[in-house]
Design a protein around this motif. Structure first.
Motif, PDB file in Angstrom:
ATOM      1  N   LEU A   1     -44.503  68.257 -45.199  1.00 38.12           N
ATOM      2  CA  LEU A   1     -44.212  69.419 -46.383  1.00 38.12           C
ATOM      3  C   LEU A   1     -45.570  69.987 -47.304  1.00 38.12           C
ATOM      4  CD1 LEU A   1     -40.813  67.472 -47.780  1.00 38.12           C
ATOM      5  CD2 LEU A   1     -41.068  69.584 -46.239  1.00 38.12           C
ATOM      6  N   ASN A   2     -46.328  69.063 -47.316  1.00 35.90           N
ATOM      7  CA  ASN A   2     -47.743  69.495 -48.134  1.00 35.90           C
ATOM      8  C   ASN A   2     -48.162  70.825 -47.662  1.00 35.90           C
ATOM      9  OD1 ASN A   2     -47.503  67.347 -49.977  1.00 35.90           O
ATOM     10  ND2 ASN A   2     -48.457  66.012 -48.710  1.00 35.90           N
TER      11      ASN A   2
ATOM     12  N   CYS B   1     -46.999  72.276 -44.539  1.00 37.15           N
ATOM     13  CA  CYS B   1     -46.001  72.875 -43.652  1.00 37.15           C
ATOM     14  C   CYS B   1     -46.155  73.125 -42.453  1.00 37.15           C
ATOM     15  CB  CYS B   1     -45.773  74.407 -44.504  1.00 37.15           C
ATOM     16  SG  CYS B   1     -44.958  74.438 -45.984  1.00 37.15           S
TER      17      CYS B   1
ATOM     18  N   ARG C   1     -36.527  74.473 -38.908  1.00 35.93           N
ATOM     19  CA  ARG C   1     -35.544  74.902 -39.603  1.00 35.93           C
ATOM     20  C   ARG C   1     -35.681  73.847 -41.056  1.00 35.93           C
ATOM     21  NH1 ARG C   1     -31.148  74.627 -35.134  1.00 35.93           N
ATOM     22  NH2 ARG C   1     -31.216  76.713 -34.326  1.00 35.93           N
ATOM     23  N   TYR C   2     -36.192  72.828 -41.034  1.00 38.13           N
ATOM     24  CA  TYR C   2     -36.133  72.190 -42.400  1.00 38.13           C
ATOM     25  C   TYR C   2     -37.263  72.732 -43.072  1.00 38.13           C
ATOM     26  CZ  TYR C   2     -36.963  68.400 -45.467  1.00 38.13           C
ATOM     27  OH  TYR C   2     -36.901  67.701 -46.680  1.00 38.13           O
ATOM     28  N   LEU C   3     -38.572  72.795 -42.507  1.00 36.88           N
ATOM     29  CA  LEU C   3     -39.448  73.542 -43.177  1.00 36.88           C
ATOM     30  C   LEU C   3     -39.398  74.824 -43.616  1.00 36.88           C
ATOM     31  CD1 LEU C   3     -42.504  72.119 -40.929  1.00 36.88           C
ATOM     32  CD2 LEU C   3     -42.016  71.491 -43.299  1.00 36.88           C
TER      33      LEU C   3
ATOM     34  N   TRP D   1     -36.421  75.996 -44.595  1.00 35.30           N
ATOM     35  CA  TRP D   1     -35.438  75.659 -45.422  1.00 35.30           C
ATOM     36  C   TRP D   1     -36.174  75.345 -46.977  1.00 35.30           C
ATOM     37  CZ3 TRP D   1     -33.833  70.953 -47.633  1.00 35.30           C
ATOM     38  CH2 TRP D   1     -32.401  71.320 -48.698  1.00 35.30           C
ATOM     39  N   ARG D   2     -37.077  74.417 -46.752  1.00 37.61           N
ATOM     40  CA  ARG D   2     -37.937  74.092 -47.969  1.00 37.61           C
ATOM     41  C   ARG D   2     -38.885  75.158 -48.543  1.00 37.61           C
ATOM     42  NH1 ARG D   2     -37.982  68.470 -49.324  1.00 37.61           N
ATOM     43  NH2 ARG D   2     -39.434  69.554 -51.014  1.00 37.61           N
ATOM     44  N   GLY D   3     -38.886  76.300 -47.944  1.00 35.29           N
ATOM     45  CA  GLY D   3     -39.556  77.694 -48.397  1.00 35.29           C
ATOM     46  C   GLY D   3     -41.036  77.804 -47.424  1.00 35.29           C
ATOM     47  N   ALA D   4     -41.392  77.202 -46.449  1.00 39.55           N
ATOM     48  CA  ALA D   4     -42.464  77.548 -45.699  1.00 39.55           C
ATOM     49  C   ALA D   4     -42.281  78.962 -45.340  1.00 39.55           C
ATOM     50  CB  ALA D   4     -42.536  76.665 -44.550  1.00 39.55           C
TER      51      ALA D   4
ATOM     52  N   ARG E   1     -42.267  82.739 -40.621  1.00 40.08           N
ATOM     53  CA  ARG E   1     -40.931  82.587 -40.803  1.00 40.08           C
ATOM     54  C   ARG E   1     -40.050  83.822 -40.098  1.00 40.08           C
ATOM     55  NH1 ARG E   1     -38.590  80.066 -45.433  1.00 40.08           N
ATOM     56  NH2 ARG E   1     -36.378  80.788 -45.772  1.00 40.08           N
TER      57      ARG E   1
END
Length: 98
Positions: free
Chosen positions: A14-15, A17, A43-45, A47-50, A89
């Protein structure tokens, strides 16, 4: 695919992406598991804003073709044949209701 145990995994960071690791048991390769794992990690990344996701792989491996087939692009080449790939994205288009 007889037997017990994990068949594959994806690890995201997450740090920065990025896809830190993607592994599929060689016995299970070619059955779509790698694609599903990679899609879920992305999809998760997103979704977390990447805004874009990166990963690293070697230039002369089947993995490079796999990633490129799924829309990843080479951004830069590093020492010893290592490549940095990126996936932007996806853009979302809105359709008018009928």
């Amino acid at each position: 695919m007889a037997g017990q145990g994990d068949r594959g995994f994806v690890v995201v960071n997450l740090n920065d992406c990025s896809i830190w690791a993607l592994y599929v048991d060689p016995v299970c390769q070619g059955n779509g598991l790698g694609r599903v794992l990679l899609q879920q990690g992305c999809r998760y990344l997103f979704w977390r804003g990447a805004r874009r996701i990166s990963l690293r792989t070697l230039a002369h491996t089947p993995a490079l073709g796999f990633y490129q087939h799924l829309g990843w692009h080479v951004e830069q080449q590093h020492e010893a044949g290592q490549l940095k790939l990126v996936l932007p994205r996806p853009t979302v288009t809105r359709r008018a209701l009928p």
